[in-house]
Design an enzyme around this catalytic site. Sequence first.
Site, PDB file in Angstrom:
ATOM      1  N   ASP A 128       0.835  -1.196   0.000  1.00 23.57           N
ATOM      2  CA  ASP A 128       0.000   0.000   0.000  1.00 23.57           C
ATOM      3  C   ASP A 128       0.871   1.248   0.000  1.00 23.57           C
ATOM      4  OD1 ASP A 128       0.866   0.375   2.590  1.00 23.57           O
ATOM      5  OD2 ASP A 128      -1.039  -0.122   3.526  1.00 23.57           O
ATOM      6  N   GLU A 130      -6.138   1.991  -0.462  1.00 21.97           N
ATOM      7  CA  GLU A 130      -4.836   2.155  -1.114  1.00 21.97           C
ATOM      8  C   GLU A 130      -4.038   0.856  -1.133  1.00 21.97           C
ATOM      9  OE1 GLU A 130      -3.978   3.236   3.253  1.00 21.97           O
ATOM     10  OE2 GLU A 130      -5.670   3.153   1.870  1.00 21.97           O
ATOM     11  N   ASN A 159      -4.155  12.480   1.137  1.00 23.58           N
ATOM     12  CA  ASN A 159      -5.531  12.936   0.913  1.00 23.58           C
ATOM     13  C   ASN A 159      -5.828  14.222   1.670  1.00 23.58           C
ATOM     14  OD1 ASN A 159      -6.576  11.091  -0.951  1.00 23.58           O
ATOM     15  ND2 ASN A 159      -7.099   9.599   0.642  1.00 23.58           N
ATOM     16  N   HIS A 189      -8.715  14.493  -2.113  1.00 22.05           N
ATOM     17  CA  HIS A 189      -8.985  13.119  -2.545  1.00 22.05           C
ATOM     18  C   HIS A 189      -8.785  12.946  -4.048  1.00 22.05           C
ATOM     19  CE1 HIS A 189     -10.468  11.370   1.251  1.00 22.05           C
ATOM     20  NE2 HIS A 189     -10.846  12.612   1.523  1.00 22.05           N
ATOM     21  N   ASP A 222      -6.459  10.149  -5.740  1.00 21.70           N
ATOM     22  CA  ASP A 222      -6.825   9.235  -6.829  1.00 21.70           C
ATOM     23  C   ASP A 222      -5.740   9.197  -7.896  1.00 21.70           C
ATOM     24  OD1 ASP A 222      -9.179   8.704  -5.537  1.00 21.70           O
ATOM     25  OD2 ASP A 222     -10.439   9.943  -6.849  1.00 21.70           O
TER      26      ASP A 222
END
Length: 206
Positions: free
Chosen positions: A80, A125, A88, A93, A97
Site C-alpha cells: 500500500d 490504497e 488525501n 482526494h 486518486d
Amino acid sequence: MGEKTFLIDTHPVRGDSRLGRVWIFSDISDMRQREQALLALAWLDPLTGAFNRRFLLSRVEAYQSQAVTGEALLTVMIFDIDHFKRINDTYGHDQGDVVLRTLAVRVKQVIEACKDSILVRWGGEEFVLLFFATNEDHAQSVAEELCFVMRSQPIELGDQQFLTATISLGGTLFRPGEQVLSDSIPRADQALYKAKHGGRDRWVWT
C-alpha cells in the site's frame, strides 16, 4: 478479421456437401464490444484499472493448481501507499486518486514481463499482486523494483505540483497444501505490517 468479429455458420446445400456449402457471416462486433464492456465492469476497479476482488476469487483456484505443478513459484505480494491519509488530507482526494492510478500504471509496467501476473485492488490504497517467478531471488527483485520505481519518480499532480510517494510491501511464496486467500495473503500481510513498523518505503519477505 482485423477489428471485426464475425459469427460464421456453414451447412451443405440441400444436405449434400458434394453440391457445395453455404457460408453465412454475421458481424457481431458490436455485441462483442458490449460483452467486453460488461466484463470490464464486472472484473475491473474503475479508478485504477486493476482487477477487483471478484476477479481474484474467480481465478485463485486456477493459480493454486498451476502452482502445484512446481514449474514456477507463485508469488503473493500485498502493498500500500505510505501515509496515504496524509496525502488525501494535504492535497485532496482527487489528487489521492491520481496517486492510486499512477501506482497501478507503474506496477503494471514492472510486472509486464512476469508470467501470469494479476494486480488486484484489495481495498482503499492496498493492492495484491500475484505472478509466477522463476525463483525466490526473482520474486524479491520484483519487490525491490516496485519500491524503487515509486520512490524514484515524483508524481505530477497538476499545477506544477509534484509528490514523491512510497510504498511498503510484504511478500511470500505460495506453499503446497495451503490456500492463497486464507494462508498466503495473510502471511504477506504480516510481512507488510513489519515493513510499516520498520520505517516504511521497504519490503519484507516471509
